[in-house]
Design a protein around this motif. Structure first.
Motif, short mmCIF file in Angstrom:
data_model
loop_
_atom_site.label_atom_id
_atom_site.label_comp_id
_atom_site.label_asym_id
_atom_site.label_seq_id
_atom_site.Cartn_x
_atom_site.Cartn_y
_atom_site.Cartn_z
N ALA A 40 0.86 -1.19 0.00
CA ALA A 40 0.00 0.00 0.00
C ALA A 40 0.89 1.23 0.00
O ALA A 40 2.06 1.17 0.36
N MET A 42 0.96 3.63 1.97
CA MET A 42 1.44 4.08 3.28
C MET A 42 2.63 3.29 3.78
O MET A 42 3.33 3.71 4.70
N ARG A 68 0.15 -6.92 -4.37
CA ARG A 68 -0.64 -7.63 -3.36
C ARG A 68 -0.88 -9.05 -3.83
O ARG A 68 -1.42 -9.27 -4.91
N MET A 86 -1.05 2.95 -6.48
CA MET A 86 -1.96 3.59 -5.55
C MET A 86 -1.63 5.07 -5.45
O MET A 86 -0.51 5.46 -5.13
N TRP A 166 -8.65 0.33 8.78
CA TRP A 166 -7.50 -0.04 7.94
C TRP A 166 -6.20 0.02 8.69
O TRP A 166 -5.94 0.93 9.46
N ASN A 205 -10.12 5.43 -0.52
CA ASN A 205 -10.19 5.14 0.90
C ASN A 205 -9.38 6.18 1.67
O ASN A 205 -8.19 6.31 1.43
N VAL A 207 -8.02 6.95 5.23
CA VAL A 207 -7.82 6.34 6.54
C VAL A 207 -7.37 7.41 7.53
O VAL A 207 -6.48 8.21 7.23
N ASP A 227 -4.09 8.94 5.72
CA ASP A 227 -3.48 8.08 4.70
C ASP A 227 -4.59 7.77 3.71
O ASP A 227 -5.58 7.17 4.08
N THR A 228 -4.45 8.20 2.48
CA THR A 228 -5.50 7.86 1.53
C THR A 228 -4.96 7.01 0.39
O THR A 228 -3.76 7.04 0.10
N GLY A 229 -5.85 6.24 -0.22
CA GLY A 229 -5.43 5.38 -1.32
C GLY A 229 -6.49 5.28 -2.39
O GLY A 229 -7.64 4.94 -2.11
#
Ligand code: ALA
Length: 617
Positions: A40, A42, A68, A86, A166, A205, A207, A227-229
């Motif tokens: 991810a 982050m 992933r 991402m 998350w 997303n 977070v 933290d966004t994705g």
């Protein structure tokens, strides 16, 4: 909109909000032995989310390369990938929920940026539980935005931890999140959001990382972070009104090449589409790994790379592609990414050399191996049919019981691996297509024995990923026993195991139950399992006759497939047995070794059968 435009718009938007654009970090995490790949955006920023000062400041934005492997079973559908990019923006102890949400909304809907239809958007926020409260702040911010835009507030869903929380599986910074969904259905978007409807596609997303998770406990973090994705592949499909990520320019040139090689169209049949998607996905991921100098091997990252290439080769053969071909997908892949990831072009020769070498190596044994596997499958099916076992008609999890019939032996699976280079997971997949399971535990036993022999015999080291993986799968095996017992306590005695599939990363478990579990029930099952883990109960194995096992109420399918004497694994005190199952093992010694058990998904598998995906953190 092109991928380059979308990526640039994102970075420029956040730059205009005071963020510094940072480059993508490596796919191979630095200084983090707990994971194989960056999973991810982050991930490379963990130390800074924990409070270390980042040299580029407190507001950052980037497009991060990710791998992933946890979703590998899903690859083949329209929107899951092994490699993806991402897009993310970070606040390291600077702004928090209000700015993050308002900027997300602005970027999604402003005509200058993505210009998405407002009335195709829905969001979810964290509903709260014993560990952390309902995210009222995020809810109210969204309510303000929805009211202002005359949108129904029913499109703001309140969902439990398994949806709206998350963090990394290994712990560290985490928190409640808010997710944004876009309606891609042909008809009007429904008035309310429904988590089960796949036409609501998650695109972003945010977070709110305000906790640190360690040993299953949550502690407030010194600083509040965002933290966004946003997955670039999905976002690109949505923006361009496509229902399939593979039809975007991030994949289509690769698919076209595969069509040409196979002499078949992408949409010739559902099987063709799936095979082409898997090939495109796996070879693209392999190219990115090779570009970082990884080589195929039998351990850790190299083993993941090997599996991806070999699986793609097998699908290629299935499509009727002859000769060595994976390297022919390098050109279109480089074409897609050349302006962004120079490491691909710079390492083109190495990538090509490695792909060809791996494919040739596997190609030598593939045909023979497939023949041998086919023979083993036929033999196993013949034995099973004599015993009255009817194989399921289509691919998918079989509903077989625990040992013997409808199964390939561990020794057979191991021989396929050592003689023909068939990764265990591939054998498992091919067997499943015929409705057969494999004895994974048996495979690991053979694997470990072999390790001893080869060490003693030739001083050769054969360690790493595969062996590590085995410890992890043993843990999941024990977790499956605890979960079955918990499900029966919470839902009732009609619950039986209908199949299970364990990898080093997660447990997938099918069981009989007529309806969707409520979030309450999911929580109860999780809690019950975690309670047993916390008690650190011994896992005891006893051999006994089938009669004795039945008398002790051990779970299992009572057919002739068991030998006269069976192994029964019991968890709990003799007075208060929690779980008792007939099983070949192996299992861990004490439940305390399991960590923390978490259900990630509960969904329908087939009529009357539910499926749970769970992880150990
Ligand atoms: N870290 C969050 C995710 O990967 C944004 O979904």
């Amino acid at each position: 909109m092109t991928a380059n435009e979308l990526r640039t718009k994102y970075l420029e938007f956040f730059k205009s909000k005071g963020h510094t654009i940072i480059p993508s970090a490596s796919l191979i995490p630095e200084n983090d032995p707990t994971v194989l790949f960056t999973t991810a955006g982050m991930h490379p920023l963990v130390p800074f989310l924990m409070g270390q000062k980042h040299p580029a400041g407190q507001r950052l934005t980037d497009a991060q390369k990710c791998i992933r492997t946890t979703d590998i079973d899903e690859v083949g559908d329209a929107n899951h990938h092994t490699f993806f990019e991402m897009l993310g923006n970070w606040s390291l102890g600077d702004y928090f929920k209000k700015e993050a949400i308002e900027w997300s909304w602005e970027f999604l809907t402003s005509p200058e940026y993505l210009g998405l239809h407002k009335n195709h958007l829905a969001v979810s926020v964290f509903a709260g539980d014993n560990d952390a409260p309902f995210d009222e702040e995020a809810f109210n911010i969204w309510k303000g935005i929805f009211r202002k835009n005359s949108l129904p507030v029913e499109r703001i869903a309140k969902l439990p931890k398994k949806n709206n929380w998350w963090g990394l599986a290994t712990g560290g910074p985490c928190g409640p999140d808010t997710e944004m969904f876009y309606w891609v259905g042909p008809e009007k978007a429904p008035a309310s959001f429904n988590d089960d409807n796949h036409l609501w596609v998650e695109i972003w997303n945010d977070v709110f990382m305000q906790f640190n998770q360690q040993d299953g406990k949550l502690e407030p973090l010194a600083q509040k972070n965002v933290d966004t994705g946003m997955g670039l592949e999905r976002a690109l499909a949505v923006v361009n009104g496509l229902d399939d990520n593979y039809k975007t320019e991030l994949f289509w040139p690769i698919i076209e090449k595969i069509e040409e090689l196979a002499g078949k169209k992408y949409n010739a049949s559902p099987e063709t589409t799936r095979a082409m998607r898997i090939m495109a996905d796996h070879i693209k991921a392999a190219i990115f790994m090779l570009a970082e100098n990884l080589k195929p091997s039998n351990t850790e990252r190299g083993y993941v790379l090997r599996r991806l290439i070999r699986r793609a080769v097998r699908y290629g053969k299935q499509l009727g592609i002859n000769g060595v071909f994976t390297f022919k997908l390098i050109e279109p892949t480089l074409g897609i990414y050349k302006e962004v990831y120079s490491e691909l072009t710079n390492n083109k020769d190495f990538i090509e050399e490695q792909l060809v070498r791996e494919e040739e190596k596997f190609g030598k044994t593939l045909e023979k191996g497939l023949k041998e596997l086919k023979r083993l499958i036929e033999a196993a099916l013949a034995v099973s049919t004599r015993k009255g076992f009817v194989p399921p008609p289509a691919a998918g999890p079989s509903s077989m019981g625990l040992a013997g019939q409808g199964r390939l032996l561990g020794r057979e699976v191991f021989d396929l691996f050592s003689t023909f280079g068939f990764p265990m997971e591939m054998t498992k997949e091919i067997a499943a297509e015929r409705g057969l399971e494999i004895d994974e535990d048996g495979f690991w036993r053979e694997f470990k024995n072999h390790q001893e022999i080869s060490k003693a015999g030739s001083e050769q080291k054969f360690k790493g990923g595969l062996a590590d993986t085995s410890e992890q799968t043993v843990k999941y095996h024990t977790a499956a026993h605890l979960m079955l017992a918990a499900l029966r306590q919470v839902l009732g005695d009609h619950v039986f195991q209908k199949g299970s599939n364990i990898t080093a990363e997660r447990l997938r478990f099918d069981f009989s139950h007529p309806e969707k579990m409520s979030s309450e029930q999911v929580k109860q099952v999780e809690d019950l399992v975690n309670e047993q883990i916390q008690k650190d109960l011994p896992v005891v194995c006893e051999e006994m006759s089938l009669e004795e096992a039945k008398a002790k109420n051990a779970m299992g399918v009572f057919e002739q497939k068991y030998g006269k004497r069976v192994k029964v694994y019991t968890v709990g005190d003799p007075e208060r047995v929690f779980s008792s199952e007939i099983c070949g093992g192996p299992h861990i010694e004490r439940t305390g070794q399991l960590g923390r058990f978490k259900i990630q998904k509960e969904e329908s598998s087939s009529a009357g059968v539910r499926r749970i995906k769970a992880i150990l953190e």
